[in-house]
Design a protein around this motif. Structure first.
Motif, PDB file in Angstrom:
ATOM      1  N   PHE A   1     -27.910 -26.905   2.754  1.00 18.92           N
ATOM      2  CA  PHE A   1     -26.662 -26.558   3.060  1.00 18.92           C
ATOM      3  C   PHE A   1     -26.170 -26.137   4.548  1.00 18.92           C
ATOM      4  CE2 PHE A   1     -26.891 -25.468  -1.439  1.00 18.92           C
ATOM      5  CZ  PHE A   1     -26.184 -26.108  -2.062  1.00 18.92           C
ATOM      6  N   ASN A   2     -26.992 -25.667   5.475  1.00 23.68           N
ATOM      7  CA  ASN A   2     -26.679 -25.536   6.634  1.00 23.68           C
ATOM      8  C   ASN A   2     -26.437 -26.985   7.277  1.00 23.68           C
ATOM      9  OD1 ASN A   2     -27.009 -23.019   6.667  1.00 23.68           O
ATOM     10  ND2 ASN A   2     -29.060 -23.057   7.445  1.00 23.68           N
ATOM     11  N   TYR A   3     -27.264 -27.968   6.976  1.00 24.79           N
ATOM     12  CA  TYR A   3     -26.934 -29.287   7.689  1.00 24.79           C
ATOM     13  C   TYR A   3     -25.827 -29.985   6.994  1.00 24.79           C
ATOM     14  CZ  TYR A   3     -31.890 -28.720   9.495  1.00 24.79           C
ATOM     15  OH  TYR A   3     -32.849 -28.567  10.033  1.00 24.79           O
ATOM     16  N   LEU A   4     -25.377 -29.623   5.792  1.00 21.69           N
ATOM     17  CA  LEU A   4     -24.231 -30.189   5.290  1.00 21.69           C
ATOM     18  C   LEU A   4     -23.189 -29.567   5.826  1.00 21.69           C
ATOM     19  CD1 LEU A   4     -23.142 -31.892   2.921  1.00 21.69           C
ATOM     20  CD2 LEU A   4     -23.039 -30.002   1.611  1.00 21.69           C
ATOM     21  N   GLU A   5     -23.164 -28.406   6.217  1.00 24.84           N
ATOM     22  CA  GLU A   5     -21.946 -27.733   6.626  1.00 24.84           C
ATOM     23  C   GLU A   5     -21.602 -28.132   8.157  1.00 24.84           C
ATOM     24  OE1 GLU A   5     -20.106 -23.268   7.765  1.00 24.84           O
ATOM     25  OE2 GLU A   5     -22.076 -23.460   6.672  1.00 24.84           O
ATOM     26  N   ASP A   6     -22.902 -28.375   8.941  1.00 26.16           N
ATOM     27  CA  ASP A   6     -22.805 -28.997  10.144  1.00 26.16           C
ATOM     28  C   ASP A   6     -22.188 -30.455  10.298  1.00 26.16           C
ATOM     29  OD1 ASP A   6     -23.713 -26.685  11.212  1.00 26.16           O
ATOM     30  OD2 ASP A   6     -25.793 -27.518  11.411  1.00 26.16           O
ATOM     31  N   THR A   7     -22.660 -31.163   9.285  1.00 23.12           N
ATOM     32  CA  THR A   7     -22.163 -32.590   9.208  1.00 23.12           C
ATOM     33  C   THR A   7     -20.703 -32.699   8.956  1.00 23.12           C
ATOM     34  OG1 THR A   7     -24.340 -33.270   8.689  1.00 23.12           O
ATOM     35  CG2 THR A   7     -22.482 -34.530   7.826  1.00 23.12           C
ATOM     36  N   ALA A   8     -20.308 -31.720   7.989  1.00 22.83           N
ATOM     37  CA  ALA A   8     -18.772 -31.705   7.521  1.00 22.83           C
ATOM     38  C   ALA A   8     -17.861 -31.217   8.809  1.00 22.83           C
ATOM     39  CB  ALA A   8     -18.747 -30.584   6.410  1.00 22.83           C
ATOM     40  N   ASN A   9     -18.361 -30.402   9.352  1.00 24.27           N
ATOM     41  CA  ASN A   9     -17.871 -30.012  10.613  1.00 24.27           C
ATOM     42  C   ASN A   9     -17.850 -30.998  11.641  1.00 24.27           C
ATOM     43  OD1 ASN A   9     -17.183 -27.502   9.313  1.00 24.27           O
ATOM     44  ND2 ASN A   9     -19.106 -26.461  10.372  1.00 24.27           N
ATOM     45  N   GLU A  10     -18.808 -31.717  11.894  1.00 22.46           N
ATOM     46  CA  GLU A  10     -18.819 -32.644  12.813  1.00 22.46           C
ATOM     47  C   GLU A  10     -17.872 -34.095  12.533  1.00 22.46           C
ATOM     48  OE1 GLU A  10     -22.261 -35.769  14.751  1.00 22.46           O
ATOM     49  OE2 GLU A  10     -22.709 -33.967  13.710  1.00 22.46           O
ATOM     50  N   LEU A  11     -17.848 -34.303  11.361  1.00 24.19           N
ATOM     51  CA  LEU A  11     -16.814 -35.403  10.809  1.00 24.19           C
ATOM     52  C   LEU A  11     -15.609 -34.808  11.032  1.00 24.19           C
ATOM     53  CD1 LEU A  11     -18.703 -36.445   7.630  1.00 24.19           C
ATOM     54  CD2 LEU A  11     -18.377 -37.864   9.478  1.00 24.19           C
ATOM     55  N   ILE A  12     -15.130 -33.541  10.703  1.00 29.97           N
ATOM     56  CA  ILE A  12     -13.748 -33.360  10.676  1.00 29.97           C
ATOM     57  C   ILE A  12     -13.440 -33.081  12.197  1.00 29.97           C
ATOM     58  CG2 ILE A  12     -12.473 -31.244  10.231  1.00 29.97           C
ATOM     59  CD1 ILE A  12     -13.884 -30.790   7.854  1.00 29.97           C
ATOM     60  N   SER A  13     -14.128 -32.588  13.032  1.00 30.89           N
ATOM     61  CA  SER A  13     -13.863 -32.761  14.613  1.00 30.89           C
ATOM     62  C   SER A  13     -13.675 -34.060  15.213  1.00 30.89           C
ATOM     63  CB  SER A  13     -14.972 -31.753  15.154  1.00 30.89           C
ATOM     64  OG  SER A  13     -15.997 -32.429  15.321  1.00 30.89           O
ATOM     65  N   LYS A  14     -14.467 -34.896  14.699  1.00 31.73           N
ATOM     66  CA  LYS A  14     -14.370 -36.284  15.233  1.00 31.73           C
ATOM     67  C   LYS A  14     -13.382 -37.301  14.657  1.00 31.73           C
ATOM     68  CE  LYS A  14     -17.211 -40.101  16.382  1.00 31.73           C
ATOM     69  NZ  LYS A  14     -18.678 -41.166  16.187  1.00 31.73           N
ATOM     70  N   TYR A  15     -12.989 -37.001  13.332  1.00 29.19           N
ATOM     71  CA  TYR A  15     -12.154 -37.919  12.704  1.00 29.19           C
ATOM     72  C   TYR A  15     -10.752 -37.128  12.241  1.00 29.19           C
ATOM     73  CZ  TYR A  15     -15.869 -41.129  12.640  1.00 29.19           C
ATOM     74  OH  TYR A  15     -16.738 -42.144  13.113  1.00 29.19           O
ATOM     75  N   GLY A  16     -10.746 -35.884  12.184  1.00 32.83           N
ATOM     76  CA  GLY A  16      -9.521 -35.108  11.866  1.00 32.83           C
ATOM     77  C   GLY A  16      -9.660 -34.883  10.322  1.00 32.83           C
ATOM     78  N   GLU A  17      -8.740 -33.820  10.037  1.00 28.80           N
ATOM     79  CA  GLU A  17      -8.825 -33.564   8.492  1.00 28.80           C
ATOM     80  C   GLU A  17      -8.166 -34.522   7.492  1.00 28.80           C
ATOM     81  OE1 GLU A  17      -6.650 -30.024   8.733  1.00 28.80           O
ATOM     82  OE2 GLU A  17      -8.479 -28.801   9.365  1.00 28.80           O
ATOM     83  N   LYS A  18      -7.035 -35.308   8.008  1.00 27.60           N
ATOM     84  CA  LYS A  18      -6.141 -36.167   7.286  1.00 27.60           C
ATOM     85  C   LYS A  18      -7.410 -37.116   6.812  1.00 27.60           C
ATOM     86  CE  LYS A  18      -2.456 -39.443   8.020  1.00 27.60           C
ATOM     87  NZ  LYS A  18      -1.389 -39.937   8.568  1.00 27.60           N
ATOM     88  N   PHE A  19      -8.269 -37.845   7.397  1.00 26.77           N
ATOM     89  CA  PHE A  19      -9.114 -38.901   7.327  1.00 26.77           C
ATOM     90  C   PHE A  19     -10.275 -38.327   6.539  1.00 26.77           C
ATOM     91  CE2 PHE A  19      -6.355 -40.276  10.558  1.00 26.77           C
ATOM     92  CZ  PHE A  19      -5.506 -41.479  10.162  1.00 26.77           C
ATOM     93  N   VAL A  20     -10.695 -37.152   6.519  1.00 27.11           N
ATOM     94  CA  VAL A  20     -11.968 -36.923   6.226  1.00 27.11           C
ATOM     95  C   VAL A  20     -12.109 -36.080   4.766  1.00 27.11           C
ATOM     96  CG1 VAL A  20     -14.266 -35.488   6.479  1.00 27.11           C
ATOM     97  CG2 VAL A  20     -13.036 -36.916   8.262  1.00 27.11           C
ATOM     98  N   LEU A  21     -10.907 -35.248   4.570  1.00 27.87           N
ATOM     99  CA  LEU A  21     -10.824 -34.350   3.620  1.00 27.87           C
ATOM    100  C   LEU A  21     -10.110 -35.008   2.499  1.00 27.87           C
ATOM    101  CD1 LEU A  21     -10.334 -30.945   5.299  1.00 27.87           C
ATOM    102  CD2 LEU A  21     -12.621 -31.957   4.391  1.00 27.87           C
TER     103      LEU A  21
END
Length: 113
Positions: A22-42
């Motif tokens: 779960f720690n790695y999952l949260e880090d990965t989700a934050n990395e994707l959001i910071s790289k591509y933006g909320e509009k294209f990830v969530l």
């Protein structure tokens, strides 16, 4: 996206306890959001990545990012260097797909001098 399927794919390659997963999952989700933006990830209507710390729960990230998430968790868990390049490749493919879907029917304005 189902958290249990991601957990099972990771555990097929390297055994990982749920707390670290779960720690790695949260880090990965934050990395994707910071790289591509909320509009294209969530998923639509979500402004923050949310999930329960429950293996049977759901995460509100778009489904094509699943392979990228698995690869990044494996890299963070120490499974090998090859997983980071696969993470970047799968994340970029998913981002381009969702970018194309959102760009249909829109035009860029011609630059004016």
């Amino acid at each position: 996206m189902n958290i249990k399927s991601i957990f099972e794919k990771v555990n097929l390659i390297i055994p990982l306890e749920q707390r670290r997963f779960f720690n790695y999952l949260e880090d990965t989700a934050n990395e994707l959001i910071s790289k591509y933006g909320e509009k294209f990830v969530l998923d639509k209507g979500a402004s923050v990545c949310s999930f329960d710390n429950n293996i049977d729960g759901e995460i509100n990230i778009l489904p094509l990012y699943e392979k990228a998430i698995v690869n990044n968790i494996l890299f963070n868990a120490g499974a090998g260097e090859q997983y980071i390049s696969e993470f970047i490749r799968h994340a970029e493919q998913a981002h381009l797909y969702y970018w194309r879907v959102n760009a249909i029917g829109k035009r860029l304005k011609k630059k004016e001098w």
